[in-house]
Write an enzyme that holds these catalytic residues in place. Structure first.
Site, short mmCIF file in Angstrom:
data_model
loop_
_atom_site.label_atom_id
_atom_site.label_comp_id
_atom_site.label_asym_id
_atom_site.label_seq_id
_atom_site.Cartn_x
_atom_site.Cartn_y
_atom_site.Cartn_z
NE ARG A 132 -1.08 61.56 42.09
CZ ARG A 132 -1.95 62.78 42.52
NH1 ARG A 132 -1.93 62.63 43.28
NH2 ARG A 132 -2.12 63.00 41.55
CD GLU A 150 -0.20 66.48 37.10
OE1 GLU A 150 0.60 67.65 37.19
OE2 GLU A 150 -1.26 66.28 38.01
CG ASN A 152 1.33 65.51 40.30
OD1 ASN A 152 1.23 66.52 40.39
ND2 ASN A 152 0.77 64.00 39.83
CB SER A 157 -3.07 64.79 48.22
OG SER A 157 -3.85 64.95 46.95
CE LYS A 324 0.10 69.98 34.97
NZ LYS A 324 0.40 70.74 35.96
CE LYS A 391 -2.39 68.87 30.73
NZ LYS A 391 -1.64 67.32 31.34
CD GLU A 395 1.81 70.64 38.89
OE1 GLU A 395 0.84 69.36 39.28
OE2 GLU A 395 2.65 70.99 38.22
N GLY A 396 -2.89 71.68 40.96
CA GLY A 396 -4.00 71.54 42.14
C GLY A 396 -5.23 71.63 41.13
NE ARG A 478 -6.11 61.70 41.12
CZ ARG A 478 -5.36 62.65 40.35
NH1 ARG A 478 -5.95 63.54 40.91
NH2 ARG A 478 -5.23 62.66 39.48
#
Ligand code: ADP
Ligand code: MG
Length: 503
Positions: A132, A150, A152, A157, A324, A391, A395-396, A478
């Site tokens: 993604r 970024e 992924n 998800s 990253k 950063k 992740e997450g 989102r």
């Protein structure tokens, strides 16, 4: 045509109509599996669920930038596949001997495990990526552009729930026409979103390449996962459309139940009710954060799965490619060319046009490593703090350091840890955009100023130096309150949204 005015969104709607919309939105979500498990301990077989956090109106997004993001996905699919196959590059950037694995413990542990395994010989040459790529709109005066947040490569998800959210907004349009609040809100401005079938096509392609009758796909999940419906929709699609069964296990369960044959490293999972099942593909919805590895046992399980003959989504090198640090290194001169323009390595068909490279680069913000040229990286970060985010290799959500927090953070960061951090210029999304955000249990929807982040899904099956097949696979939006720096739905800062394309 005048540019779309983001400050005029959402369109005006009476309180009575808004209440009707909210009723239709939440009941649609509950009826169609746009769901989460409730907070707190649940029985092994859940007996209740709540609707996922959602926006009442879809997010306006320029058609041109949406189509650009879709176009870029194929290039990204190939780019990250090739990065994952470039062992020398990953050793240099992410490794624990010369790369950031020296200073970032988690990266170092993953890399070291992978190095040991590849010295012994890995049983499966293929990798599967379900990707993604995340973007925000960047506004400078009247100029709007698409900028990548970024990329992924593990555990991306909300593929399934984003399709359900798009269907929910589409249903609101069909049933209420949004009370004629805006001329933009017509069905032809709602782009299709087939992320469930799209992502499952990737999993099914890996399963087909493995090609053993009766084998199953393993979902490696977190204990106490609340976002299970997002995963279950993929399971239903695998079973109903492709006749592929799924087994779900946590790392802790796999520590005892995963067995690897001596003969040819076939992965079997023990089950209570039948003989062990052979696994074609391991799909990780965990394993992206150090929290998933509280002891060395979970690492050992991960490495066991990695050495098996099953196809991994992702392999360790593909997970490392999503770091990253790699995203930042790609912005350095010549690095993109290494992966996209090397005809001797990838053949004439495998070379991308100058135009394609330029379009990728245009979608990037400035980035640098905090260890750049001695003190320069830190000095620049301190001076430009208010326009930056820092950063680490995580992740997450919840790991970044923003703006005014940066100088104090730099004071406390031991110089030895600087290589693990990148500085990135902040993207400036359109101001004054609002939406109504609806959370389960909160009663009324809340109108608030928001930022919407677009994600484009894609998948790639690759190995032995070649990409076998890859595809774009739908999208996600989102939306978060403007005052929250971070954007994770799972971490509670944002809601699921969809798109209305504007010109
Ligand atoms: P994670 O891997 O934790 O998801 P991200 O790089 O996606 O890390 O950052 C988390 C969130 O922070 C993003 O969803 C976005 O809302 C915000 N963010 C990250 N980078 C930028 C940026 N350059 N400009 C503006 N916001 C950003
Ligand atoms: Mg993110």
């Amino acid at each position: 045509m005048p540019a779309f005015d983001f400050t005029q969104w959402p369109p005006f709607i009476s309180d009575k109509d808004r209440v009707t919309l909210q009723y239709r939105a939440t009941t649609y979500a509950l009826a169609h599996g746009l769901l989460y498990l409730p907070v707190g301990a649940q029985p092994p077989a859940p007996t209740s669920a709540i609707h996922a956090p959602i926006s009442l109106f879809p997010a306006p997004f320029p058609r041109v930038q949406f189509e650009q993001a879709q176009r870029l996905q194929s290039i990204y699919n190939v780019l990250y596949s090739r990065i994952a196959m470039d062992t020398e590059f990953l050793d240099q950037i992410m490794g624990a001997e010369v790369g950031i694995g020296r200073v970032d413990e988690f990266t170092g542990q993953l890399w070291s495990g992978w190095r040991d395994l590849r010295e012994k010989g890995l049983a499966q040459p293929l990798h599967l990526g379900l990707f993604r790529s995340d973007y925000l709109l960047h506004q400078r005066d009247s100029d709007l552009s698409l900028k990548q947040v970024e990329f992924n490569t593990i555990s991306s998800s909300f593929g399934a729930l984003s399709q359900k959210t798009a269907e929910m907004h589409r249903s609101l349009e069909t049933s209420t026409e949004f009370f004629h609040a805006s001329a933009h809100l017509t069905a032809d401005n709602f782009p299709p979103n087939q992320s469930i079938s799209g992502l499952v096509e990737g999993l099914a392609a890996a399963h087909a390449a493995y090609n053993v009758d009766g084998s199953r796909i393993l979902f490696v999940v977190q204990a106490n996962e609340r976002n299970i419906f997002d995963q279950l929709w993929l399971e239903y699609e695998l079973l109903e459309k492709h006749s592929i069964h799924v087994v779900r296990r946590t790392f802790d369960e796999l520590a005892h139940q995963a067995k690897i044959s001596q003969k040819d490293s076939t992965l079997f999972i023990e089950t209570l009710d039948r003989s062990p099942v052979e696994i074609s593909t391991v799909y990780y919805r965990s394993g992206y954060t150090p929290d998933d590895f509280p002891t060395s046992t979970q690492f050992q399980t991960r490495f066991n799965l990695e050495r098996s003959k099953a196809i991994k989504c992702p392999t360790i090198p593909l997970q490392l490619a999503g770091g990253k640090k790699v995203q930042q290194i790609l912005t350095e001169p010549g690095v993109l060319e290494r992966f996209l323009c090397d005809e001797s390595k990838y053949g004439p068909q495998g070379v991308f046009s100058t135009r394609a490279l330029a379009e990728l680069r245009e979608s990037w913000m400035g980035m640098w490593g905090l260890d750049l040229d001695g003190e320069i990286g830190v000095k620049q970060a301190r001076e430009r703090a208010l326009e930056l985010v820092l950063k680490p290799q995580r992740e997450g959500g919840g790991n970044n350091v923003y703006k005014e927090a940066i100088p104090g953070f730099l004071e406390s960061l031991p110089p030895g840890e600087r290589p693990a951090w990148i500085a990135m210029e902040l993207i400036s999304p359109p101001m004054g955009l609002k939406n109504y955000l609806v959370r389960a249990g909160s009663g009324a929807s809340i109108e608030t100023e928001v930022v919407s982040e677009l994600g484009i899904f894609g998948w790639s099956l690759f190995g032995g130096g070649k990409v076998i097949s890859e595809k774009e696979a739908g999208w996600l939006v989102r939306t978060k309150g403007k005052d929250s720096n971070e954007g994770g739905v799972a971490t509670g800062f944002s809601v699921l949204d969809s798109l209305v394309l504007v010109d």
